[in-house]
Design a protein around this motif. Structure first.
Motif, PDB file in Angstrom:
ATOM      1  N   LEU A  89      31.172  40.374  42.570  1.00  0.00           N
ATOM      2  CA  LEU A  89      31.873  40.640  41.385  1.00  0.00           C
ATOM      3  C   LEU A  89      33.411  41.247  42.056  1.00  0.00           C
ATOM      4  N   GLY A  90      34.349  40.614  41.556  1.00  0.00           N
ATOM      5  CA  GLY A  90      35.613  40.918  41.929  1.00  0.00           C
ATOM      6  C   GLY A  90      36.037  42.237  40.854  1.00  0.00           C
ATOM      7  N   THR A  91      36.666  43.223  41.199  1.00  0.00           N
ATOM      8  CA  THR A  91      36.939  44.569  40.488  1.00  0.00           C
ATOM      9  C   THR A  91      38.476  44.629  40.285  1.00  0.00           C
ATOM     10  N   PHE A  92      39.257  43.927  40.680  1.00  0.00           N
ATOM     11  CA  PHE A  92      40.766  44.137  40.629  1.00  0.00           C
ATOM     12  C   PHE A  92      41.135  44.274  39.104  1.00  0.00           C
ATOM     13  N   ARG A  93      41.883  45.298  38.734  1.00  0.00           N
ATOM     14  CA  ARG A  93      42.344  45.359  37.364  1.00  0.00           C
ATOM     15  C   ARG A  93      41.148  45.652  36.538  1.00  0.00           C
ATOM     16  N   VAL A 120      43.094  50.414  46.594  1.00  0.00           N
ATOM     17  CA  VAL A 120      44.461  50.338  45.629  1.00  0.00           C
ATOM     18  C   VAL A 120      43.892  49.955  44.283  1.00  0.00           C
ATOM     19  N   TYR A 121      42.780  49.497  44.134  1.00  0.00           N
ATOM     20  CA  TYR A 121      42.303  49.300  42.860  1.00  0.00           C
ATOM     21  C   TYR A 121      42.080  50.470  41.830  1.00  0.00           C
ATOM     22  N   GLY A 122      42.140  51.583  42.580  1.00  0.00           N
ATOM     23  CA  GLY A 122      41.912  52.864  41.838  1.00  0.00           C
ATOM     24  C   GLY A 122      40.549  53.033  41.182  1.00  0.00           C
ATOM     25  N   SER A 135      34.830  47.492  50.643  1.00  0.00           N
ATOM     26  CA  SER A 135      36.213  48.225  50.223  1.00  0.00           C
ATOM     27  C   SER A 135      37.116  47.817  51.061  1.00  0.00           C
ATOM     28  N   LYS A 136      38.463  48.163  50.758  1.00  0.00           N
ATOM     29  CA  LYS A 136      39.536  47.853  51.474  1.00  0.00           C
ATOM     30  C   LYS A 136      40.497  49.118  51.987  1.00  0.00           C
ATOM     31  N   LEU A 137      41.274  48.998  52.991  1.00  0.00           N
ATOM     32  CA  LEU A 137      41.900  49.862  53.422  1.00  0.00           C
ATOM     33  C   LEU A 137      43.517  49.531  52.768  1.00  0.00           C
ATOM     34  N   ILE A 152      40.975  45.305  56.420  1.00  0.00           N
ATOM     35  CA  ILE A 152      42.381  46.016  56.213  1.00  0.00           C
ATOM     36  C   ILE A 152      43.167  44.904  55.135  1.00  0.00           C
ATOM     37  N   HIS A 153      43.367  45.608  54.052  1.00  0.00           N
ATOM     38  CA  HIS A 153      43.791  44.832  52.683  1.00  0.00           C
ATOM     39  C   HIS A 153      44.953  43.749  53.102  1.00  0.00           C
ATOM     40  N   TRP A 154      45.946  44.080  53.957  1.00  0.00           N
ATOM     41  CA  TRP A 154      46.998  43.382  53.914  1.00  0.00           C
ATOM     42  C   TRP A 154      47.645  43.864  55.431  1.00  0.00           C
ATOM     43  N   LEU A 191      37.407  37.145  56.580  1.00  0.00           N
ATOM     44  CA  LEU A 191      38.563  37.186  56.240  1.00  0.00           C
ATOM     45  C   LEU A 191      38.539  36.913  54.910  1.00  0.00           C
ATOM     46  N   GLN A 192      39.251  37.724  53.898  1.00  0.00           N
ATOM     47  CA  GLN A 192      39.176  37.472  52.424  1.00  0.00           C
ATOM     48  C   GLN A 192      40.547  37.274  52.237  1.00  0.00           C
ATOM     49  N   VAL A 193      40.957  35.801  51.762  1.00  0.00           N
ATOM     50  CA  VAL A 193      42.057  35.489  51.210  1.00  0.00           C
ATOM     51  C   VAL A 193      41.969  34.400  49.772  1.00  0.00           C
ATOM     52  N   PRO A 206      34.907  24.945  33.579  1.00  0.00           N
ATOM     53  CA  PRO A 206      35.747  24.769  34.695  1.00  0.00           C
ATOM     54  C   PRO A 206      35.634  25.867  35.493  1.00  0.00           C
ATOM     55  N   ALA A 207      35.448  27.089  35.267  1.00  0.00           N
ATOM     56  CA  ALA A 207      35.201  28.188  36.037  1.00  0.00           C
ATOM     57  C   ALA A 207      34.086  27.975  37.214  1.00  0.00           C
ATOM     58  N   GLN A 208      32.962  27.394  36.568  1.00  0.00           N
ATOM     59  CA  GLN A 208      31.862  27.469  37.594  1.00  0.00           C
ATOM     60  C   GLN A 208      32.127  25.901  38.627  1.00  0.00           C
ATOM     61  N   ILE A 255      34.309  35.653  44.743  1.00  0.00           N
ATOM     62  CA  ILE A 255      34.174  36.979  44.115  1.00  0.00           C
ATOM     63  C   ILE A 255      35.023  37.008  42.669  1.00  0.00           C
ATOM     64  N   PRO A 256      34.443  36.319  41.759  1.00  0.00           N
ATOM     65  CA  PRO A 256      35.310  36.199  40.645  1.00  0.00           C
ATOM     66  C   PRO A 256      35.206  37.419  40.051  1.00  0.00           C
ATOM     67  N   LYS A 257      36.245  37.659  39.062  1.00  0.00           N
ATOM     68  CA  LYS A 257      36.416  38.928  38.279  1.00  0.00           C
ATOM     69  C   LYS A 257      36.414  38.554  36.912  1.00  0.00           C
ATOM     70  N   SER A 258      35.569  39.165  35.856  1.00  0.00           N
ATOM     71  CA  SER A 258      35.877  38.967  34.430  1.00  0.00           C
ATOM     72  C   SER A 258      35.574  40.526  33.765  1.00  0.00           C
ATOM     73  N   ALA A 259      36.352  40.708  32.801  1.00  0.00           N
ATOM     74  CA  ALA A 259      35.978  42.037  32.103  1.00  0.00           C
ATOM     75  C   ALA A 259      35.060  41.655  30.971  1.00  0.00           C
ATOM     76  N   CYS A 260      34.712  40.271  30.881  1.00  0.00           N
ATOM     77  CA  CYS A 260      33.702  39.968  29.646  1.00  0.00           C
ATOM     78  C   CYS A 260      32.539  39.384  30.320  1.00  0.00           C
ATOM     79  N   PRO A 261      31.610  40.225  29.804  1.00  0.00           N
ATOM     80  CA  PRO A 261      30.046  40.181  30.319  1.00  0.00           C
ATOM     81  C   PRO A 261      29.579  38.787  30.325  1.00  0.00           C
ATOM     82  N   ALA A 262      29.868  37.855  29.274  1.00  0.00           N
ATOM     83  CA  ALA A 262      29.524  36.618  29.237  1.00  0.00           C
ATOM     84  C   ALA A 262      30.012  35.789  30.214  1.00  0.00           C
ATOM     85  N   ARG A 263      31.485  35.917  30.501  1.00  0.00           N
ATOM     86  CA  ARG A 263      31.943  35.029  31.453  1.00  0.00           C
ATOM     87  C   ARG A 263      31.233  35.740  33.050  1.00  0.00           C
ATOM     88  N   VAL A 264      31.110  36.896  33.061  1.00  0.00           N
ATOM     89  CA  VAL A 264      30.370  37.218  34.307  1.00  0.00           C
ATOM     90  C   VAL A 264      29.121  36.497  34.631  1.00  0.00           C
TER      91      VAL A 264
HETATM   92  N1  LIG Z   1      42.269  40.939  49.060  1.00  0.00           N
HETATM   93  C1  LIG Z   1      43.347  40.817  48.067  1.00  0.00           C
HETATM   94  O1  LIG Z   1      44.280  40.937  48.397  1.00  0.00           O
HETATM   95  C2  LIG Z   1      42.773  40.224  46.865  1.00  0.00           C
HETATM   96  C3  LIG Z   1      43.785  39.900  45.838  1.00  0.00           C
HETATM   97  C4  LIG Z   1      43.353  39.411  44.718  1.00  0.00           C
HETATM   98  C5  LIG Z   1      42.115  39.885  44.201  1.00  0.00           C
HETATM   99  N2  LIG Z   1      41.178  40.025  45.151  1.00  0.00           N
HETATM  100  C6  LIG Z   1      39.600  40.064  44.553  1.00  0.00           C
HETATM  101  O2  LIG Z   1      39.284  39.006  44.161  1.00  0.00           O
HETATM  102  C7  LIG Z   1      38.964  39.336  42.992  1.00  0.00           C
HETATM  103  C8  LIG Z   1      38.873  37.899  42.153  1.00  0.00           C
HETATM  104  O3  LIG Z   1      40.335  37.603  41.845  1.00  0.00           O
HETATM  105  P1  LIG Z   1      41.307  37.706  40.863  1.00  0.00           P
HETATM  106  O4  LIG Z   1      40.935  38.992  39.851  1.00  0.00           O
HETATM  107  O5  LIG Z   1      42.728  37.760  41.145  1.00  0.00           O
HETATM  108  O6  LIG Z   1      41.107  36.448  39.962  1.00  0.00           O
HETATM  109  P2  LIG Z   1      39.791  35.213  39.718  1.00  0.00           P
HETATM  110  O7  LIG Z   1      38.542  36.001  39.849  1.00  0.00           O
HETATM  111  O8  LIG Z   1      40.523  33.898  40.278  1.00  0.00           O
HETATM  112  O9  LIG Z   1      40.198  35.196  38.107  1.00  0.00           O
HETATM  113  C9  LIG Z   1      40.205  36.289  37.207  1.00  0.00           C
HETATM  114  C10 LIG Z   1      40.538  35.861  35.779  1.00  0.00           C
HETATM  115  O10 LIG Z   1      40.134  34.696  35.382  1.00  0.00           O
HETATM  116  C11 LIG Z   1      39.500  34.995  34.034  1.00  0.00           C
HETATM  117  N3  LIG Z   1      38.129  34.579  33.973  1.00  0.00           N
HETATM  118  C12 LIG Z   1      36.849  34.999  34.591  1.00  0.00           C
HETATM  119  N4  LIG Z   1      36.054  34.314  34.556  1.00  0.00           N
HETATM  120  C13 LIG Z   1      36.233  33.413  33.604  1.00  0.00           C
HETATM  121  C14 LIG Z   1      35.681  32.124  32.956  1.00  0.00           C
HETATM  122  N5  LIG Z   1      34.485  32.051  33.142  1.00  0.00           N
HETATM  123  N6  LIG Z   1      36.513  31.248  32.288  1.00  0.00           N
HETATM  124  C15 LIG Z   1      37.885  31.489  31.977  1.00  0.00           C
HETATM  125  N7  LIG Z   1      38.539  32.483  32.724  1.00  0.00           N
HETATM  126  C16 LIG Z   1      37.806  33.396  33.249  1.00  0.00           C
HETATM  127  C17 LIG Z   1      39.598  36.553  33.901  1.00  0.00           C
HETATM  128  O11 LIG Z   1      39.810  36.977  32.644  1.00  0.00           O
HETATM  129  P3  LIG Z   1      38.821  38.112  31.812  1.00  0.00           P
HETATM  130  O12 LIG Z   1      38.729  39.194  32.649  1.00  0.00           O
HETATM  131  O13 LIG Z   1      39.559  38.395  30.707  1.00  0.00           O
HETATM  132  O14 LIG Z   1      37.637  37.322  31.585  1.00  0.00           O
HETATM  133  C18 LIG Z   1      40.647  36.964  34.593  1.00  0.00           C
HETATM  134  O15 LIG Z   1      41.883  36.792  34.021  1.00  0.00           O
HETATM  135  C19 LIG Z   1      39.624  40.552  42.475  1.00  0.00           C
HETATM  136  O16 LIG Z   1      38.811  40.951  41.210  1.00  0.00           O
HETATM  137  C20 LIG Z   1      39.542  41.471  43.814  1.00  0.00           C
HETATM  138  O17 LIG Z   1      38.295  41.886  43.824  1.00  0.00           O
HETATM  139  C21 LIG Z   1      41.394  40.456  46.508  1.00  0.00           C
END
Ligand SMILES: NC(=O)c1ccc[n+]([C@@H]2O[C@H](COP(=O)([O-])OP(=O)(O)OC[C@H]3O[C@@H](n4cnc5c(N)ncnc54)[C@H](OP(=O)(O)O)[C@@H]3O)[C@@H](O)[C@H]2O)c1
Length: 402
Positions: A134-138, A165-167, A194-196, A227-229, A289-291, A341-343, A357-366
Motif C-alpha cells: 500500500l502506497g501512502t503518499f498524500r 516526507v509524507y508526514g 520508509s525513506k530518508l 534514500i528517497h532522492w 530500487l524504487q522508481v 484498468p488499474a489491475q 505499491i498502489p495508493k488509494s484513499a478509497c477502500p473499495a479501490r484498495v
Molecule cells: N519514492 C518516490 O519518490 C515515490 C514517488 C511517488 C510515489 N511513491 C510511493 O508510491 C505510491 C504510489 O504512487 P502514487 O500515489 O504516486 O500513484 P499511483 O498509485 O500510481 O496512483 C494513485 C492515484 O490513482 C488513484 N487510484 C488508485 N486506485 C485506483 C483505481 N483502482 N482506479 C482508479 N484510480 C485509482 C488514486 O485516487 P484515490 O486515492 O482517490 O483512489 C490516486 O489518485 C505512493 O503512495 C508512495 O507510497 C514513491
C-alpha cells in the motif's frame, strides 16, 4: 515419497539468487544425491548443505514443483529471485475489542506467527518482500489512512510504504498498532518501508532521521529504508556535493543495517549512473530500487541493470498517479481480460518481476487493486501495453541530479 523440489540458491560470492529446477543447470551444479529428495533440500541435512557450500552456493529456500500462481505467469521467463510462499493456514482473526497497542508494533519478528500466504520476491538479503504493498503518499488525514490500511490488510496487502516526507509516519504507526491485532497480524507479518528525506542527507543527519522514523512509527526495526532522492534539499541539482552527501547517508544506512535496525536498505529515484556510483563504494549492495515505472515509462535499461546486479525494482506511480487508467490501450486490455484498468497496470509490472505499491484513499479501490493473482496478461496484452512507452513521467525526474 521422493519429491523433487526447486531450490533458491545464492552464490556466496555475490548477491545473485537463482532458482534451480529439474533442469540441466541443476544437474551440472549438484550431484543427484543433493537434489533427489525433499529432505535434502530443506536444510535439514547438514551433509548436503555442506555439499552445496563446497560448490559456492547457499540454500535460501526450497519450494515444491507445483506451479506457483505468480511466477508461472511471467512473460519472457521467470526472474531468478521470485518465489511464492507455501500456503499456510491463516490464524483466526483476533476479536476487535482486544487492547490496541504499540506492543503489536514492537513484537520481535521471531515471535510473530508464520507468514500469511502471500506473493513475495526474495531480496538479496534473503528476506521476502511482498509484491503488493500500500502506497501512502498524500494519505495524511489519519482517518483516511486508517480506512485504507484497514482495507489493505483485509485484502491481503502485507507491505506498507511510507516516507519521512509524507508526514504520516506517526499516524501510520498508530494505525498499525490498532489494526494489526484486529486482523490477527503481528509486526513480523507486515513489511514496513520508509525513506530518508532529502533534507536529512549526510552521515549524522541520516542516522538521526532513521532513528526518528522508527520512533514515529513506534517500531524497533524497519524492513526497508530507502534514500528517497539522490540529491540534498537546499543544493542545486547539478551541485557535485550531492554525491558526497548521499555517500555519507549510505554509510549511515549500512551501519544501521548492520545493527539490525534496518533489515534491508535501498535507494529511490536513482538512475543507472547513480547506482553505478553507489556500487563502486558500498559495503552493502542496495536491496531495492524504487522508481516511477508504468507502461509510459518502462525503464527497460534500468530494469536490466537491476536484474544483473541483484537489486529488486519496485514500481511507484504504477497507475501514473491515476492518469493512466483511462488510456485506450489500458482500457482495451482491461476489456479483453474482464479486469479493471488499474489491475491491468499493476499486473503489467508484476509480470516483469517488479513489485507494486498502489495508493488509494478509497477502500473499495484498495481492495480492487489487490485482485492480481489468479489471472494473467497474454503476450499480446503485454505487447500492446509495451507500445505505450514514451518516457513520460508523472512525478520527478532525477536524471539531472549530479
Ligand atoms: N519514492 C518516490 O519518490 C515515490 C514517488 C511517488 C510515489 N511513491 C510511493 O508510491 C505510491 C504510489 O504512487 P502514487 O500515489 O504516486 O500513484 P499511483 O498509485 O500510481 O496512483 C494513485 C492515484 O490513482 C488513484 N487510484 C488508485 N486506485 C485506483 C483505481 N483502482 N482506479 C482508479 N484510480 C485509482 C488514486 O485516487 P484515490 O486515492 O482517490 O483512489 C490516486 O489518485 C505512493 O503512495 C508512495 O507510497 C514513491
Amino acid at each position: 515419497m521422493t519429491a523433487k523440489w526447486n531450490l533458491l540458491l545464492r552464490k556466496q560470492s555475490s548477491s545473485e539468487c537463482q532458482w534451480l529446477g529439474r533442469s540441466n543447470a541443476r544437474r551440472r551444479l549438484l550431484p543427484s544425491s543433493v537434489w533427489a529428495s525433499q529432505k535434502h533440500l530443506v536444510g535439514s541435512c547438514k551433509e548436503q548443505n555442506d555439499e552445496l557450500e563446497k560448490r559456492g552456493f547457499r540454500l535460501l529456500s526450497a519450494r515444491s514443483p507445483a506451479p506457483p500462481p505468480f511466477p508461472r505467469a511471467l512473460i519472457g521467463g521467470q526472474p531468478p529471485s521470485l518465489r511464492a510462499w507455501p500456503r499456510l493456514p491463516r490464524a483466526a482473526a483476533r476479536p476487535s475489542n482486544l487492547p490496541n497497542t504499540a506492543s503489536a508494533m514492537q513484537q520481535p519478528a521471531e515471535l510473530a506467527r508464520p507468514r500469511a500466504p502471500d506473493h513475495t520476491v526474495s531480496l538479496n538479503t534473503g528476506a521476502p518482500l511482498p509484491l503488493l504493498g500500500l502506497g501512502t503518499f498524500r494519505l495524511r488525514d489519519e482517518e483516511t489512512l486508517r480506512l485504507s490500511l484497514d482495507a489493505a490488510l483485509g485484502s491481503g496487502y502485507r507491505l506498507v510504504d511510507t516516507a519521512a516526507v509524507y508526514g504520516n509516519e506517526a499516524a501510520l504507526g498508530r494505525a498499525l498498532g490498532e489494526l494489526l491485532p484486529r486482523h490477527g497480524l503481528a509486526r513480523g507479518d507486515v513489511f514496513l518501508t520508509s525513506k530518508l528525506s532529502p533534507r536529512d542527507q549526510g552521515e549524522g543527519p541520516a542516522r538521526a532521521a532513521c532513528l526518528r522514523s522508527l520512533q514515529e512509527l513506534g517500531c524497533d526495526y524497519l524492513d526497508l529504508c530507502l534514500i528517497h532522492w539522490p540529491g540534498t534539499q537546499g543544493r542545486p541539482q547539478e551541485d557535485e556535493g550531492n554525491r558526497e552527501c548521499r555517500r555519507l547517508s549510505w554509510q549511515a544506512l549500512e551501519r544501521l543495517h548492520e545493527a539490525g535496525k534496518l533489515r534491508a536498505i535501498g535507494v529511490s529515484n536513482y538512475t543507472v549512473r547513480h547506482l553505478q556510483e553507489l556500487l563502486a563504494h558500498c559495503r552493502v549492495v542496495p536491496a531495492v530500487l524504487q522508481v516511477e515505472f508504468h507502461p509510459e515509462l518502462a525503464q527497460s535499461a534500468l530494469l536490466d541493470f537491476c536484474r544483473q546486479k541483484g537489486i529488486h525494482l519496485q514500481a511507484y506511480s504504477s497507475l501514473g498517479a491515476g492518469h493512466l487508467v483511462g488510456r485506450p490501450e489500458v482500457t482495451e486490455v482491461a476489456r479483453r481480460r474482464g479486469r479493471t484498468p488499474a489491475q491491468v497496470l499493476l499486473r503489467w509490472a508484476l509480470q516483469q518481476g517488479v513489485s507494486v505499491i498502489p495508493k488509494s484513499a478509497c477502500p473499495a479501490r484498495v481492495a480492487e487493486n489487490a485482485q492480481l493473482w489468479d489471472w494473467e496478461l497474454s503476450p499480446a496484452d503485454m505487447e500492446l501495453l509495451g507500445g505505450m512507452d514514451c518516457g513520460r513521467r508523472y512525478c520527478w525526474d532525477p536524471s539531472e541530479v549530479a
